[in-house]
Design a protein around this motif. Structure first.
Motif, PDB file in Angstrom:
ATOM      1  N   ASP A  63      41.717  18.037  -4.545  1.00 52.77           N
ATOM      2  CA  ASP A  63      42.506  17.223  -3.589  1.00 52.77           C
ATOM      3  C   ASP A  63      41.884  15.736  -3.713  1.00 52.77           C
ATOM      4  O   ASP A  63      42.328  14.829  -2.982  1.00 52.77           O
TER       5      ASP A  63
ATOM      6  N   ARG B 211      44.002  13.013  -7.928  1.00 54.65           N
ATOM      7  CA  ARG B 211      45.552  12.565  -7.695  1.00 54.65           C
ATOM      8  C   ARG B 211      46.100  11.503  -8.200  1.00 54.65           C
ATOM      9  O   ARG B 211      45.424  10.493  -8.354  1.00 54.65           O
ATOM     10  N   THR B 212      47.291  11.627  -8.633  1.00 51.75           N
ATOM     11  CA  THR B 212      47.993  10.283  -9.146  1.00 51.75           C
ATOM     12  C   THR B 212      48.381   9.238  -8.041  1.00 51.75           C
ATOM     13  O   THR B 212      48.255   9.645  -6.992  1.00 51.75           O
TER      14      THR B 212
ATOM     15  N   GLU C  17      50.610  10.851  -5.418  1.00 50.81           N
ATOM     16  CA  GLU C  17      50.535  11.900  -4.787  1.00 50.81           C
ATOM     17  C   GLU C  17      49.406  11.300  -3.572  1.00 50.81           C
ATOM     18  O   GLU C  17      49.247  12.062  -2.635  1.00 50.81           O
ATOM     19  N   GLU C  18      49.115   9.888  -3.679  1.00 52.09           N
ATOM     20  CA  GLU C  18      48.179   9.587  -2.786  1.00 52.09           C
ATOM     21  C   GLU C  18      49.122   8.965  -1.681  1.00 52.09           C
ATOM     22  O   GLU C  18      48.788   8.583  -0.520  1.00 52.09           O
TER      23      GLU C  18
ATOM     24  N   TYR D  68      51.706   8.905   1.455  1.00 48.88           N
ATOM     25  CA  TYR D  68      51.862  10.123   2.759  1.00 48.88           C
ATOM     26  C   TYR D  68      53.177   9.949   3.044  1.00 48.88           C
ATOM     27  O   TYR D  68      53.407   8.748   3.319  1.00 48.88           O
TER      28      TYR D  68
ATOM     29  N   TYR E 297      59.388   5.780  -5.213  1.00 52.19           N
ATOM     30  CA  TYR E 297      59.104   7.186  -4.964  1.00 52.19           C
ATOM     31  C   TYR E 297      59.164   7.472  -3.559  1.00 52.19           C
ATOM     32  O   TYR E 297      59.952   8.505  -3.038  1.00 52.19           O
TER      33      TYR E 297
ATOM     34  N   ARG F 191      61.832  10.131  -1.548  1.00 51.70           N
ATOM     35  CA  ARG F 191      61.169  11.344  -0.634  1.00 51.70           C
ATOM     36  C   ARG F 191      61.540  11.298   0.868  1.00 51.70           C
ATOM     37  O   ARG F 191      61.380  12.096   1.609  1.00 51.70           O
TER      38      ARG F 191
ATOM     39  N   LYS G  68      55.770  10.026 -12.779  1.00 49.89           N
ATOM     40  CA  LYS G  68      56.141  11.178 -12.343  1.00 49.89           C
ATOM     41  C   LYS G  68      55.819  12.317 -13.303  1.00 49.89           C
ATOM     42  O   LYS G  68      55.529  13.301 -12.979  1.00 49.89           O
TER      43      LYS G  68
ATOM     44  N   THR H 134      52.293  13.086 -13.171  1.00 48.52           N
ATOM     45  CA  THR H 134      52.038  13.700 -12.006  1.00 48.52           C
ATOM     46  C   THR H 134      52.081  15.329 -12.427  1.00 48.52           C
ATOM     47  O   THR H 134      51.573  16.222 -12.169  1.00 48.52           O
TER      48      THR H 134
ATOM     49  N   ASN I  15      49.374  18.487 -12.721  1.00 53.83           N
ATOM     50  CA  ASN I  15      49.621  19.796 -12.054  1.00 53.83           C
ATOM     51  C   ASN I  15      50.036  21.231 -12.872  1.00 53.83           C
ATOM     52  O   ASN I  15      49.951  22.247 -12.271  1.00 53.83           O
TER      53      ASN I  15
END
Length: 502
Positions: A40, A43-44, A47-48, A50, A116, A120, A150, A153, A157
């Motif tokens: 949690d 994170r890259t 990923e941070e 929101y 990014y 999304r 990318k 990330t 994962n």
């Protein structure tokens, strides 16, 4: 044949090494680092980010997506930012219509992060896209290309080895970040690194191109905003705060030139600046002082101020090369460009944008935000970027006074903005003591009973070497607070810890 066999052997050896390292990392992750590697937290940067959930789009809804950095977010106070003002204006101008403005701005967002979040969110059917960017490409020292982040990330994962490497790197970075900020630290002079500069603009161009390409596929019009910037009242980052060589003679001449300008001895200052520029061609600080003298003499200084801005060793303000690239993308069919730097100049005395419309180097005042939002509304109407039938029934935009009243913008909001800007001005590598004093005085003209404002004045006095005044302000701050100020309470007030620690 031998060459092929040798190549295959080398290749297989590398693969086996990576497999072995992956196995060792997997064992370490489930034993030694079992309770240390938190997915949690690990994170890259993508990923941070929101991405908020969306409600289904209704048939009558017109969606506008706005992307960018802290100016789009509306910092230091989103309530008065241009995106908030834009939504109020549009829902007044096109009263009764269902217009929703989505703010996808965040502090520090550069073009890679904008791309990014664009990818999304663009599936949520925007009817108009506004991108206000170009300010943050040098806010991070690394070449953080979209593809690289990318890929990182994806690897993180899927690979325990990648997780372990990232854990070690993040732990090193966080230990450095936990250290109290020192005003003696040096920052890389990005603008003189030709390879980095080339790489940054390549990344910027690629990101903007990919965003526009996708928008065209989806047939969504795009407005590209060239950011406005403060060229008159916000000097470039000082050479001494960077890794550039800064001889004592350079420092002495710079301080002397500033002193001469303050005393209005402009001819002496100009001669000193010219001799310094002969030794340090295109030095941002001396170019800025040269432009200041030209402006004081009543001559056109904009070109010189722009040159100083472009030569800034840490170019957080949009440079001319970035602005020119954004301008080149306009086709008036899918992509339109609004030059807010030019719009602000047209609304500033002598064409020099300063504190009249911009708080620091880049963030607009509430009046500057009004200028952005009202011009966007006019532009949407002029280029018919909204339903044609809506245009015939539209109202005039709110006046600035009426809009601020409608938005419930009060004196308390102005105080918060001024105090926040004073804090920001002292952050490295900006370290603009004059701006900090200017804004904390404006804040205290609205409220003279805030302990944090008084504590900031103590910090400023300490930075200027006026120790008795610093102690006096600190005492006032603690009286207003009703208790002593603890070290942990000083983290939001730059350099206050220097006084508290003594």
């Amino acid at each position: 044949m031998r060459v092929v066999k040798r190549f295959l052997l080398i290749f297989l050896t590398i693969v086996l090494i990576f497999i072995l390292l992956e196995l060792l990392a997997k064992i370490a992750s489930h034993t030694v680092f079992k309770d240390k590697i938190n997915p949690d937290i690990l994170r890259t940067e993508f990923e941070e980010i929101y991405v908020p959930p969306f409600a289904p789009k209704t048939p009558d809804e017109f969606r506008i997506f706005v992307y960018g950095g802290s100016t789009v977010k509306g910092l230091p106070l989103p309530k008065v930012g241009f995106v908030s003002q834009l939504e109020y204006q549009l829902n007044h101008v096109f009263e009764g219509k269902n217009i929703k403005v989505f703010n996808f701005g965040w502090a520090g967002f550069n073009s890679s992060r904008i791309r990014y979040i664009f990818e999304r969110t663009v599936s949520q059917k925007p009817d108009l896209i506004i991108i206000y960017t170009g300010e943050n490409e040098f806010i991070y020292p690394q070449l953080d290309s979209y593809t690289l982040v990318k890929t990182t990330t994806a690897l993180k994962n899927r690979s325990d080895l990648a997780k372990l490497i990232m854990f070690v790197v993040e732990r090193t970075d966080s230990s450095q970040a936990d250290q109290l900020q020192s005003r003696h630290q040096k920052f890389p002079a990005y603008s003189v690194n030709k390879i980095l500069t080339w790489g940054k603009i390549r990344i910027f161009k690629t990101n903007i191109n990919e965003i526009i390409k996708e928008a065209k596929v989806r047939k969504v019009p795009v407005i590209l905003g060239i950011p406005a910037h403060n060229i008159k009242d916000w000097p470039p980052v000082k050479r001494a705060l960077t890794t550039l060589d800064t001889p004592n003679a350079y420092q002495e001449n710079l301080h002397k030139a500033i002193h001469l300008i303050d005393e209005n001895r402009l001819l002496e200052a100009n001669n000193l600046i010219d001799s310094s520029l002969a030794k340090y061609p295109d030095d941002a600080s001396f170019l800025y002082l040269k432009a200041t003298i030209v402006a004081k003499n009543g001559q056109n200084a904009r070109q010189l101020f722009e040159k100083a801005k472009d030569a800034d060793p840490i170019p957080w303000r949009t440079t001319t090369s970035y602005a020119n690239y954004l301008s080149s993308l306009e086709d008036n069919k899918n992509v339109w460009v609004m030059d807010f730097a030019q719009i602000f100049a047209q609304n500033s005395p002598e064409g020099l944008t300063g504190f009249n419309l911009i708080l620091d180097g880049t963030h607009p005042t509430k009046e500057g935000a009004y200028l952005i939002s009202s011009n966007i509304v006019d532009f949407i109407k002029k280029e018919k970027l909204i339903a044609t039938e809506w245009l015939t029934e539209s109202n005039n935009s709110y006046s600035m006074t009426d809009l601020f009243k409608k938005m419930d913008i009060f004196q308390e909001d102005d105080f918060f903005v001024y105090q926040s800007t004073a804090n920001l001005a002292l952050k490295m590598p900006l370290f603009n003591i004059d701006a900090a004093k200017f804004y904390i005085d404006k804040a205290e003209s609205l409220n003279d009973n805030n302990w944090e404002a008084k504590a900031l004045k103590a910090s400023i006095a300490n930075l200027e070497g006026i120790n008795k005044l610093a102690v006096a302000y600190l005492k006032e701050a603690e009286e207003l607070k009703g208790s002593i100020i603890k070290i942990e309470e000083s983290k939001y007030i730059p350099y206050l810890y220097e006084i508290l620690a003594n």
